[in-house]
Design an enzyme around this catalytic site. Structure first.
Site, PDB file in Angstrom:
ATOM      1  N   SER A 183      31.181 -39.250   7.766  1.00  0.00           N
ATOM      2  CA  SER A 183      32.551 -39.765   7.896  1.00  0.00           C
ATOM      3  C   SER A 183      32.731 -40.973   6.991  1.00  0.00           C
ATOM      4  O   SER A 183      31.755 -41.668   6.663  1.00  0.00           O
ATOM      5  CB  SER A 183      32.809 -40.199   9.347  1.00  0.00           C
ATOM      6  OG  SER A 183      34.016 -40.929   9.435  1.00  0.00           O
ATOM      7  N   TYR A 196      30.945 -44.685  17.213  1.00  0.00           N
ATOM      8  CA  TYR A 196      31.122 -43.537  16.302  1.00  0.00           C
ATOM      9  C   TYR A 196      30.632 -43.893  14.898  1.00  0.00           C
ATOM     10  O   TYR A 196      29.878 -43.120  14.276  1.00  0.00           O
ATOM     11  CB  TYR A 196      32.593 -43.160  16.272  1.00  0.00           C
ATOM     12  CG  TYR A 196      32.946 -42.024  15.331  1.00  0.00           C
ATOM     13  CD1 TYR A 196      32.714 -40.706  15.694  1.00  0.00           C
ATOM     14  CD2 TYR A 196      33.541 -42.274  14.094  1.00  0.00           C
ATOM     15  CE1 TYR A 196      33.058 -39.658  14.833  1.00  0.00           C
ATOM     16  CE2 TYR A 196      33.887 -41.243  13.233  1.00  0.00           C
ATOM     17  CZ  TYR A 196      33.644 -39.931  13.608  1.00  0.00           C
ATOM     18  OH  TYR A 196      33.987 -38.904  12.753  1.00  0.00           O
TER      19      TYR A 196
HETATM   20  P1  NAD Z   1      37.681 -30.893  15.909  1.00  0.00           P
HETATM   21  O1  NAD Z   1      38.049 -31.414  17.235  1.00  0.00           O
HETATM   22  O2  NAD Z   1      38.436 -29.763  15.374  1.00  0.00           O
HETATM   23  O3  NAD Z   1      36.148 -30.472  15.880  1.00  0.00           O
HETATM   24  C1  NAD Z   1      35.137 -31.138  16.585  1.00  0.00           C
HETATM   25  C2  NAD Z   1      34.373 -30.067  17.317  1.00  0.00           C
HETATM   26  O4  NAD Z   1      33.199 -30.627  17.875  1.00  0.00           O
HETATM   27  C3  NAD Z   1      35.125 -29.465  18.478  1.00  0.00           C
HETATM   28  O5  NAD Z   1      35.907 -28.363  18.091  1.00  0.00           O
HETATM   29  C4  NAD Z   1      34.006 -29.048  19.424  1.00  0.00           C
HETATM   30  O6  NAD Z   1      33.771 -27.658  19.355  1.00  0.00           O
HETATM   31  C5  NAD Z   1      32.790 -29.773  18.900  1.00  0.00           C
HETATM   32  N1  NAD Z   1      32.153 -30.543  19.966  1.00  0.00           N
HETATM   33  C6  NAD Z   1      32.514 -31.755  20.436  1.00  0.00           C
HETATM   34  N2  NAD Z   1      31.704 -32.104  21.453  1.00  0.00           N
HETATM   35  C7  NAD Z   1      30.802 -31.091  21.612  1.00  0.00           C
HETATM   36  C8  NAD Z   1      29.708 -30.866  22.486  1.00  0.00           C
HETATM   37  N3  NAD Z   1      29.333 -31.774  23.416  1.00  0.00           N
HETATM   38  N4  NAD Z   1      29.038 -29.695  22.386  1.00  0.00           N
HETATM   39  C9  NAD Z   1      29.401 -28.770  21.460  1.00  0.00           C
HETATM   40  N5  NAD Z   1      30.413 -28.951  20.588  1.00  0.00           N
HETATM   41  C10 NAD Z   1      31.093 -30.098  20.672  1.00  0.00           C
HETATM   42  O7  NAD Z   1      37.702 -32.150  14.921  1.00  0.00           O
HETATM   43  P2  NAD Z   1      37.200 -32.342  13.419  1.00  0.00           P
HETATM   44  O8  NAD Z   1      37.880 -33.570  12.966  1.00  0.00           O
HETATM   45  O9  NAD Z   1      37.308 -31.114  12.644  1.00  0.00           O
HETATM   46  O10 NAD Z   1      35.669 -32.741  13.611  1.00  0.00           O
HETATM   47  C11 NAD Z   1      34.619 -32.111  12.909  1.00  0.00           C
HETATM   48  C12 NAD Z   1      33.663 -33.177  12.402  1.00  0.00           C
HETATM   49  O11 NAD Z   1      34.311 -33.944  11.411  1.00  0.00           O
HETATM   50  C13 NAD Z   1      33.166 -34.155  13.451  1.00  0.00           C
HETATM   51  O12 NAD Z   1      31.783 -34.388  13.262  1.00  0.00           O
HETATM   52  C14 NAD Z   1      33.943 -35.419  13.131  1.00  0.00           C
HETATM   53  O13 NAD Z   1      33.254 -36.576  13.541  1.00  0.00           O
HETATM   54  C15 NAD Z   1      34.017 -35.296  11.628  1.00  0.00           C
HETATM   55  N6  NAD Z   1      35.025 -36.111  10.977  1.00  0.00           N
HETATM   56  C16 NAD Z   1      36.338 -35.904  11.240  1.00  0.00           C
HETATM   57  C17 NAD Z   1      37.270 -36.695  10.593  1.00  0.00           C
HETATM   58  C18 NAD Z   1      38.735 -36.519  10.845  1.00  0.00           C
HETATM   59  O14 NAD Z   1      39.513 -37.390  10.458  1.00  0.00           O
HETATM   60  N7  NAD Z   1      39.168 -35.453  11.480  1.00  0.00           N
HETATM   61  C19 NAD Z   1      36.865 -37.679   9.684  1.00  0.00           C
HETATM   62  C20 NAD Z   1      35.525 -37.844   9.429  1.00  0.00           C
HETATM   63  C21 NAD Z   1      34.610 -37.051  10.084  1.00  0.00           C
END
Ligand code: NAD
Ligand code: MG
Length: 291
Positions: A183, A196
């Site tokens: 991230s 986080y």
């Molecule tokens: P999202 O909510 O679509 O995806 C996150 C997924 O994590 C969920 O769909 C869920 O299936 C899974 N998850 C959460 N807790 C879990 C658990 N205990 N067991 C199994 N699965 C679990 O959101 P996203 O933003 O696509 O997130 C994907 C990744 O991207 C994450 O690692 C997040 O930290 C990272 N990220 C997101 C952003 C952003 O702005 N969206 C920025 C930087 C990093």
């Protein structure tokens, strides 16, 4: 996608974690109607945690259109999102499977890898993408941290990646690869996302350490560091105010869509294009620096 004349933020909205795609306004773009595959991953077998929604769904769609079979892992309450992702994988002509599991325990991580290897007949690409944060009511500041939420953040973002990688290794042949989701918070940590940000900085360190250890086995390890991306995680864990201005302070002036992040995961997984790329962290941040 936003035009420069439209407001760059989002309508005020909140969900409860983990959040679903359909109630989001607007619904994110996962590349359903835009991603064109070029055979970069023909015949590969990939497992994507958090592949039901957001970045993971866009990666699943792109991987399938590049010719890969895909297992997605998701929480039980996300079955509707998982089903929708699988529909797109199958429409691409590839095999898709979903596994409902909470990855916060080592036992779950081991059994998910075993199931994925069984379903796919092996494993070539592991994408450790499941993630969680919670910033409502100051819960990510040092004063607001609560043990249960901090443990959820650490065990979802950090230990799951370790246990999944450990369990996957016996199944990974030379040429296989691991891609972690980092991230922008690893580089520009926010005071309201302390726990986080710490897990994502750790993901960067783990990515580099694994690249060193696994290079001699012919396994590449990289990460993608997204900036603000419009996914269910945002309305599910941020306050309505945070959501309405989400992404607007990035140099490009808006949040990104999952479809804009997935190509980085394709590049890193491509055995031809990224054959000498390991230990790298690719930023997809709308202009926020990742150094
Ligand atoms: P999202 O909510 O679509 O995806 C996150 C997924 O994590 C969920 O769909 C869920 O299936 C899974 N998850 C959460 N807790 C879990 C658990 N205990 N067991 C199994 N699965 C679990 O959101 P996203 O933003 O696509 O997130 C994907 C990744 O991207 C994450 O690692 C997040 O930290 C990272 N990220 C997101 C952003 C952003 O702005 N969206 C920025 C930087 C990093
Ligand atoms: Mg989800």
């Amino acid at each position: 996608m936003s035009e420069s004349s439209e407001p760059a933020g989002f309508p005020t909205q909140e969900q409860q974690p983990p959040g679903l795609t359909e109630p989001m306004s607007p619904v994110p773009d996962h590349g359903e109607h835009s991603y064109v595959g070029h055979g970069r991953m023909t015949g590969l077998r990939a497992m994507i945690t958090g592949g039901d929604s957001g970045i993971g769904r866009a990666v699943a769609i792109a991987y399938a259109r590049e010719g890969a079979d895909v297992v997605i892992v998701h929480l039980p309450e996300e079955q509707p999102d998982a089903d929708e992702t699988l529909r797109w994988v199958e429409r691409a002509g590839r095999d898709g499977f979903s596994i409902a599991a909470d990855l916060r325990s080592v036992e779950a991580c081991r059994s998910v890898i075993a199931a994925a290897v069984e379903q796919l007949g092996g494993l070539d690409v592991l994408v450790n993408n499941a993630g969680f944060h919670y910033t409502r009511d100051g819960r990510g500041t040092i004063d607001g941290l609560e043990p249960e939420l901090v443990e959820r953040v650490i065990h979802t973002n950090l230990t799951a990646a370790l246990w999944l990688t450990q369990a996957a290794l016996p199944h990974l042949d030379p040429g296989a690869c691991i891609i972690n989701t980092s991230s922008i918070q690893a580089y520009a940590p926010s005071g309201h996302m302390i726990d986080y940000a710490g897990t994502k900085a750790a993901i960067n360190a783990i990515t580099a350490a694994l690249a060193e250890q696994l290079g001699p086995r012919g396994i590449r390890v990289n990460a993608v560091a997204p900036g603000p991306i419009w996914t269910p995680l945002q309305p599910a864990t941020r306050s309505a105010d945070e959501v309405s201005s989400f992404g607007t302070s990035s140099p490009l002036g808006r949040a990104g869509q999952p479809a804009e992040v997935a190509p980085a995961y394709v590049y890193l997984a491509s055995p031809l294009e990224a054959s000498y790329v390991s230990g790298s962290i690719v930023g997809v941040t709308g202009g926020l620096p990742t150094f």
